[in-house]
Design a protein around this motif. Structure first.
Motif, PDB file in Angstrom:
ATOM      1  N   TYR A  70      34.675 -10.906   4.164  1.00 17.21           N
ATOM      2  CA  TYR A  70      35.149  -9.610   3.703  1.00 17.21           C
ATOM      3  C   TYR A  70      34.425  -9.174   2.438  1.00 17.21           C
ATOM      4  O   TYR A  70      34.967  -8.469   1.617  1.00 17.21           O
ATOM      5  N   GLY A  71      33.225  -9.605   2.263  1.00 20.25           N
ATOM      6  CA  GLY A  71      32.507  -9.336   1.024  1.00 20.25           C
ATOM      7  C   GLY A  71      31.667  -8.084   1.072  1.00 20.25           C
ATOM      8  O   GLY A  71      32.012  -7.090   1.695  1.00 20.25           O
ATOM      9  N   ILE A  72      30.543  -8.157   0.436  1.00 20.90           N
ATOM     10  CA  ILE A  72      29.610  -7.045   0.283  1.00 20.90           C
ATOM     11  C   ILE A  72      28.967  -6.692   1.615  1.00 20.90           C
ATOM     12  O   ILE A  72      28.883  -7.524   2.502  1.00 20.90           O
ATOM     13  N   LYS A  73      28.512  -5.448   1.754  1.00 19.64           N
ATOM     14  CA  LYS A  73      27.819  -5.001   2.966  1.00 19.64           C
ATOM     15  C   LYS A  73      26.355  -4.723   2.619  1.00 19.64           C
ATOM     16  O   LYS A  73      26.061  -4.107   1.590  1.00 19.64           O
ATOM     17  N   PHE A  74      25.468  -5.177   3.473  1.00 17.37           N
ATOM     18  CA  PHE A  74      24.036  -4.908   3.338  1.00 17.37           C
ATOM     19  C   PHE A  74      23.591  -4.128   4.569  1.00 17.37           C
ATOM     20  O   PHE A  74      23.974  -4.468   5.683  1.00 17.37           O
ATOM     21  N   ALA A  75      22.787  -3.097   4.394  1.00 16.12           N
ATOM     22  CA  ALA A  75      22.329  -2.316   5.547  1.00 16.12           C
ATOM     23  C   ALA A  75      20.974  -1.674   5.251  1.00 16.12           C
ATOM     24  O   ALA A  75      20.595  -1.486   4.091  1.00 16.12           O
ATOM     25  N   LEU A  76      20.269  -1.333   6.317  1.00 20.15           N
ATOM     26  CA  LEU A  76      18.989  -0.615   6.265  1.00 20.15           C
ATOM     27  C   LEU A  76      17.955  -1.308   5.371  1.00 20.15           C
ATOM     28  O   LEU A  76      17.286  -0.677   4.558  1.00 20.15           O
ATOM     29  N   THR A  77      17.823  -2.591   5.531  1.00 24.31           N
ATOM     30  CA  THR A  77      16.835  -3.340   4.763  1.00 24.31           C
ATOM     31  C   THR A  77      15.431  -2.934   5.194  1.00 24.31           C
ATOM     32  O   THR A  77      15.144  -2.858   6.389  1.00 24.31           O
ATOM     33  N   GLN A  78      14.572  -2.671   4.229  1.00 25.75           N
ATOM     34  CA  GLN A  78      13.196  -2.287   4.525  1.00 25.75           C
ATOM     35  C   GLN A  78      12.246  -3.052   3.626  1.00 25.75           C
ATOM     36  O   GLN A  78      12.507  -3.217   2.431  1.00 25.75           O
ATOM     37  N   LEU A  79      11.157  -3.493   4.194  1.00 27.05           N
ATOM     38  CA  LEU A  79      10.030  -4.019   3.428  1.00 27.05           C
ATOM     39  C   LEU A  79       8.868  -3.067   3.666  1.00 27.05           C
ATOM     40  O   LEU A  79       8.490  -2.827   4.805  1.00 27.05           O
ATOM     41  N   ARG A  80       8.331  -2.522   2.615  1.00 28.66           N
ATOM     42  CA  ARG A  80       7.197  -1.608   2.735  1.00 28.66           C
ATOM     43  C   ARG A  80       6.001  -2.240   2.034  1.00 28.66           C
ATOM     44  O   ARG A  80       6.105  -2.641   0.878  1.00 28.66           O
ATOM     45  N   PHE A  81       4.914  -2.304   2.724  1.00 24.28           N
ATOM     46  CA  PHE A  81       3.685  -2.864   2.165  1.00 24.28           C
ATOM     47  C   PHE A  81       2.677  -1.747   1.953  1.00 24.28           C
ATOM     48  O   PHE A  81       2.327  -1.050   2.897  1.00 24.28           O
ATOM     49  N   VAL A  82       2.281  -1.586   0.719  1.00 27.02           N
ATOM     50  CA  VAL A  82       1.268  -0.593   0.372  1.00 27.02           C
ATOM     51  C   VAL A  82       0.068  -1.395  -0.124  1.00 27.02           C
ATOM     52  O   VAL A  82       0.138  -2.040  -1.167  1.00 27.02           O
ATOM     53  N   LEU A  83      -0.993  -1.350   0.619  1.00 26.95           N
ATOM     54  CA  LEU A  83      -2.175  -2.138   0.296  1.00 26.95           C
ATOM     55  C   LEU A  83      -2.995  -1.446  -0.772  1.00 26.95           C
ATOM     56  O   LEU A  83      -3.204  -0.228  -0.727  1.00 26.95           O
ATOM     57  N   ARG A  84      -3.464  -2.226  -1.728  1.00 30.23           N
ATOM     58  CA  ARG A  84      -4.340  -1.690  -2.756  1.00 30.23           C
ATOM     59  C   ARG A  84      -5.735  -1.526  -2.179  1.00 30.23           C
ATOM     60  O   ARG A  84      -6.173  -2.300  -1.331  1.00 30.23           O
ATOM     61  N   SER A  85      -6.434  -0.551  -2.700  1.00 32.67           N
ATOM     62  CA  SER A  85      -7.849  -0.360  -2.325  1.00 32.67           C
ATOM     63  C   SER A  85      -8.659  -0.339  -3.609  1.00 32.67           C
ATOM     64  O   SER A  85      -8.116  -0.373  -4.718  1.00 32.67           O
ATOM     65  N   GLU A  86      -9.933  -0.284  -3.474  1.00 36.91           N
ATOM     66  CA  GLU A  86     -10.808  -0.218  -4.660  1.00 36.91           C
ATOM     67  C   GLU A  86     -10.564   1.070  -5.440  1.00 36.91           C
ATOM     68  O   GLU A  86     -10.792   1.115  -6.634  1.00 36.91           O
ATOM     69  N   ASP A  87     -10.072   2.111  -4.773  1.00 36.41           N
ATOM     70  CA  ASP A  87      -9.850   3.399  -5.424  1.00 36.41           C
ATOM     71  C   ASP A  87      -8.553   3.436  -6.241  1.00 36.41           C
ATOM     72  O   ASP A  87      -8.434   4.186  -7.177  1.00 36.41           O
ATOM     73  N   ASN A  88      -7.565   2.624  -5.859  1.00 38.36           N
ATOM     74  CA  ASN A  88      -6.297   2.651  -6.593  1.00 38.36           C
ATOM     75  C   ASN A  88      -5.864   1.241  -6.905  1.00 38.36           C
ATOM     76  O   ASN A  88      -4.863   0.748  -6.672  1.00 38.36           O
TER      77      ASN A  88
END
Length: 88
Positions: A70-88
């Motif tokens: 009956y504890g906390i609720k977790f939802a809509l977990t997302q992992l987003r990977f933004v790759l670095r480039s030489e420009d940024n």
């Protein structure tokens, strides 16, 4: 994450990245909280080598010692990977 309104609870989120980097966030919500959803965000950008694996662990429990979950609720977990480039 969102707590129950009628029961206090606590949570912990842990993220492990390959290469040894780790992030953890924990907290508590009191009984009679507003039970609104809250967003947890973590940005890991200062890596030397892009992680080859990531594991996420969610832990939570109520503070009333009720039988069952009956504890906390977790939802809509997302992992987003933004790759670095030489420009940024």
């Amino acid at each position: 994450i969102a707590p129950r309104m009628d029961c206090g609870c606590e949570y912990k989120v842990t993220v492990h990245f390959s290469g040894g980097h780790q992030w953890s966030k924990s907290g508590r919500f009191p009984q009679w909280d507003d039970a609104k959803w809250r967003r947890l965000t973590y940005r890991y950008a200062e890596y030397d080598q892009f992680p080859s694996s990531v594991s996420v662990r969610f832990d939570g429990k109520d503070s009333q010692f009720w039988q069952g979950y009956y504890g906390i609720k977790f939802a809509l977990t997302q992992l987003r990977f933004v790759l670095r480039s030489e420009d940024n």
